[in-house]
Design a protein around this motif. Structure first.
Motif, PDB file in Angstrom:
ATOM      1  N   UNK A  17       0.827  -1.217   0.000  1.00  0.00           N
ATOM      2  CA  UNK A  17       0.000   0.000   0.000  1.00  0.00           C
ATOM      3  C   UNK A  17       0.855   1.258   0.000  1.00  0.00           C
ATOM      4  N   UNK A  18       1.973   1.221   0.694  1.00  0.00           N
ATOM      5  CA  UNK A  18       2.885   2.373   0.725  1.00  0.00           C
ATOM      6  C   UNK A  18       3.286   2.747  -0.695  1.00  0.00           C
ATOM      7  N   UNK A  19       3.661   1.757  -1.475  1.00  0.00           N
ATOM      8  CA  UNK A  19       4.064   2.022  -2.852  1.00  0.00           C
ATOM      9  C   UNK A  19       2.878   2.502  -3.689  1.00  0.00           C
ATOM     10  N   UNK A  20       1.732   1.837  -3.533  1.00  0.00           N
ATOM     11  CA  UNK A  20       0.546   2.237  -4.291  1.00  0.00           C
ATOM     12  C   UNK A  20       0.119   3.667  -4.011  1.00  0.00           C
ATOM     13  N   UNK A  21       0.121   4.037  -2.747  1.00  0.00           N
ATOM     14  CA  UNK A  21      -0.246   5.403  -2.365  1.00  0.00           C
ATOM     15  C   UNK A  21       0.801   6.389  -2.884  1.00  0.00           C
ATOM     16  N   UNK A  22       2.073   6.005  -2.791  1.00  0.00           N
ATOM     17  CA  UNK A  22       3.131   6.877  -3.301  1.00  0.00           C
ATOM     18  C   UNK A  22       2.937   7.126  -4.796  1.00  0.00           C
ATOM     19  N   UNK A  23       2.701   6.078  -5.557  1.00  0.00           N
ATOM     20  CA  UNK A  23       2.513   6.229  -7.004  1.00  0.00           C
ATOM     21  C   UNK A  23       1.302   7.110  -7.307  1.00  0.00           C
ATOM     22  N   UNK A  24       0.217   6.893  -6.568  1.00  0.00           N
ATOM     23  CA  UNK A  24      -0.992   7.687  -6.772  1.00  0.00           C
ATOM     24  C   UNK A  24      -0.734   9.160  -6.458  1.00  0.00           C
ATOM     25  N   UNK A  25      -0.084   9.410  -5.346  1.00  0.00           N
ATOM     26  CA  UNK A  25       0.145  10.792  -4.893  1.00  0.00           C
ATOM     27  C   UNK A  25       1.256  11.502  -5.646  1.00  0.00           C
ATOM     28  N   UNK A  26       2.206  10.745  -6.205  1.00  0.00           N
ATOM     29  CA  UNK A  26       3.353  11.395  -6.845  1.00  0.00           C
ATOM     30  C   UNK A  26       2.958  12.196  -8.080  1.00  0.00           C
ATOM     31  N   UNK A  27       1.832  11.874  -8.677  1.00  0.00           N
ATOM     32  CA  UNK A  27       1.371  12.663  -9.808  1.00  0.00           C
ATOM     33  C   UNK A  27       0.663  13.944  -9.395  1.00  0.00           C
ATOM     34  N   UNK A  28       0.312  14.020  -8.122  1.00  0.00           N
ATOM     35  CA  UNK A  28      -0.460  15.158  -7.636  1.00  0.00           C
ATOM     36  C   UNK A  28       0.337  16.076  -6.704  1.00  0.00           C
ATOM     37  N   UNK A  29       1.376  15.526  -6.078  1.00  0.00           N
ATOM     38  CA  UNK A  29       2.170  16.264  -5.092  1.00  0.00           C
ATOM     39  C   UNK A  29       3.655  16.103  -5.393  1.00  0.00           C
ATOM     40  N   UNK A  30       4.476  16.819  -4.661  1.00  0.00           N
ATOM     41  CA  UNK A  30       5.928  16.655  -4.784  1.00  0.00           C
ATOM     42  C   UNK A  30       6.298  15.256  -4.280  1.00  0.00           C
ATOM     43  N   UNK A  31       7.463  14.736  -4.707  1.00  0.00           N
ATOM     44  CA  UNK A  31       7.882  13.417  -4.226  1.00  0.00           C
ATOM     45  C   UNK A  31       7.958  13.332  -2.694  1.00  0.00           C
ATOM     46  N   UNK A  32       8.435  14.394  -2.054  1.00  0.00           N
ATOM     47  CA  UNK A  32       8.512  14.390  -0.590  1.00  0.00           C
ATOM     48  C   UNK A  32       7.122  14.288   0.031  1.00  0.00           C
ATOM     49  N   UNK A  33       6.192  15.074  -0.430  1.00  0.00           N
ATOM     50  CA  UNK A  33       4.833  15.043   0.105  1.00  0.00           C
ATOM     51  C   UNK A  33       4.191  13.682  -0.152  1.00  0.00           C
TER      52      UNK A  33
END
Length: 173
Positions: A91-107
């Protein structure tokens, strides 16, 4: 041939992350009232996901944490640990992939670490409640899981941002 080399590299990296997860889990252990312990293994569970992806990160996090439970004599937690830590990384990876298109990599990394740690807190709290057949035991253990989650999530983001993302061969994103 190039695909085979990439697969071998990924498997070797997964093995290394499995071992590092085990070491991070048992290196610093603060015993808890629920016969478990607070540790820094979640740091490696999250970083494994960010480095290798959800499936391989889940394998590294799940098996590495399972081995730490076995080595530490916490056999009763081992099966739950395997499932919880695998699901955390996946889930960590899935959420990261989902969010990385919308936020900065750090966020995106912070959000994915928070979700991952919420999975850990919920998973272990439910397991504790069932193991002791007691809602009281689950509620008593909750602060310990929250402290572990805060430590694991915080250190995973800090270490990734300060070290891992500066190593080109390990940088996935």
């Amino acid at each position: 041939m190039k695909s085979d080399n990439k697969k071998i590299r990924l498997l070797a990296l997964t093995g290394m992350l499995t071992a590092l997860t085990t070491v991070a889990t048992i290196a610093i252990r603060i015993p808890t009232a629920t016969k478990g312990y607070i540790n820094l293994g979640d740091t490696m569970v999250n970083m494994s996901a960010w480095i290798t992806g959800g499936l391989y990160g889940g394998i590294a996090g799940g098996i590495g944490s399972l081995l730490a439970d076995i080595i530490s004599g916490c056999y009763i937690y081992a099966p739950a640990t395997l499932v919880i830590k695998f699901f955390m990384a996946f889930c960590c990876y899935g959420v990261y992939k989902f969010c990385s298109g919308k936020f900065s990599p750090l966020t995106a990394r912070i959000i994915s670490a928070v979700v991952s740690e919420l999975i850990m807190i919920t998973g272990y709290d439910i397991f504790t409640g069932f193991m002791y057949n007691s809602v009281y035991s689950a509620m008593t253990a909750l602060p310990e899981f929250v402290v572990q989650g805060i430590a694991g999530g915080t250190f995973s983001v800090i270490l990734y941002e300060c070290i891992i993302k500066r190593i080109p061969v390990l940088k996935k994103h």
